[in-house]
Scaffold this active site. Sequence first.
Site, PDB file in Angstrom:
ATOM      1  CE1 TYR A 140      -3.243   2.741   0.206  1.00  0.00           C
ATOM      2  CE2 TYR A 140      -3.926   1.794   2.477  1.00  0.00           C
ATOM      3  CZ  TYR A 140      -4.069   2.801   1.543  1.00  0.00           C
ATOM      4  OH  TYR A 140      -5.111   3.674   1.626  1.00  0.00           O
ATOM      5  CE  LYS A 168      -6.399   1.858  -1.566  1.00  0.00           C
ATOM      6  NZ  LYS A 168      -6.988   2.006  -0.428  1.00  0.00           N
TER       7      LYS A 168
END
Length: 295
Positions: A140, A168
């Site tokens: 992330y 992400k």
Amino acid sequence: MTNESTPFGRVLCAMVTPFTATGEALDLDRAAGLAAGLLADGCDGLVLSGTTGESPTTTDAEKSALIRAVRDAVGPSAVLLAGVGTADTAHTAELARQAEDAGADGLLVVPPYYSRPPQAAVEAHFRRVADATGLPLMLYDIPGRTGVRIEPETMLRLAEHPRIAAVKDCAYDLLGSTRVIAGSSLAVYSGCEELNLPLYAVGGAGCVSTVANVAPGAVRAVLDAFDAGDTAEAARRNQRLLPLVERMMAAGLPGAVTAKALLDAGPVREPLQPADQDAVDGLRQAYGELAAVSR
């Protein structure tokens, strides 16, 4: 909808965490119902206890309970990722093991924040977490919140780990993201609503969407149109979403606040505060306009 290039599907919802009216406990029945509805309405999978899921203000036990309740509600075939990132590598690895035991299919992991570790330490952190379980990881990259970038070169090295499968992407670095897509097997998912279509167009895997909490079909329709070869229609559908995206993601309020303002999902936990009436009215107007053109 999952394969090597889209290991978690294309459209994932960064799901809110429903609380009871006082905010003191999880509303697991509401969470189960919301999860089932999101999957029925177009999401390929769900991310639990991410940023939108208010992970900083839920306990370890609550995180596990949420996974179990949602898994029971949606069955074994639905894709569930669990946010387990913390500023402490050992704690993150323990949360990863707990998420695996609770029934998660994958892990969403931010770099350790506040300490501002150099890239070698960031890489070591992710490798240790990846080695803690048998689950695949989605890195992330959200330096605006963590203060720590996962540099493209670091991602390319981490891609060699057999359980580091995806990213992400909230770094607002389209060039860097494209380099990672071109140079590795990592599936790169947009985490910024305004980049869902642009990143998909250069080879991204899909999106992890906060707006999908309230408009999963509309978020999915953009990528569906692109996959069908109708890029003009994809652009039109993307433009229809923009007013709601702006209200939810670019009006100065966190996505957890704006999503919950449109859902029956209980309050946000402090330090977050609920949206004021003007913000709620604007959100409802944008949502209503999207619903009208999507019929």
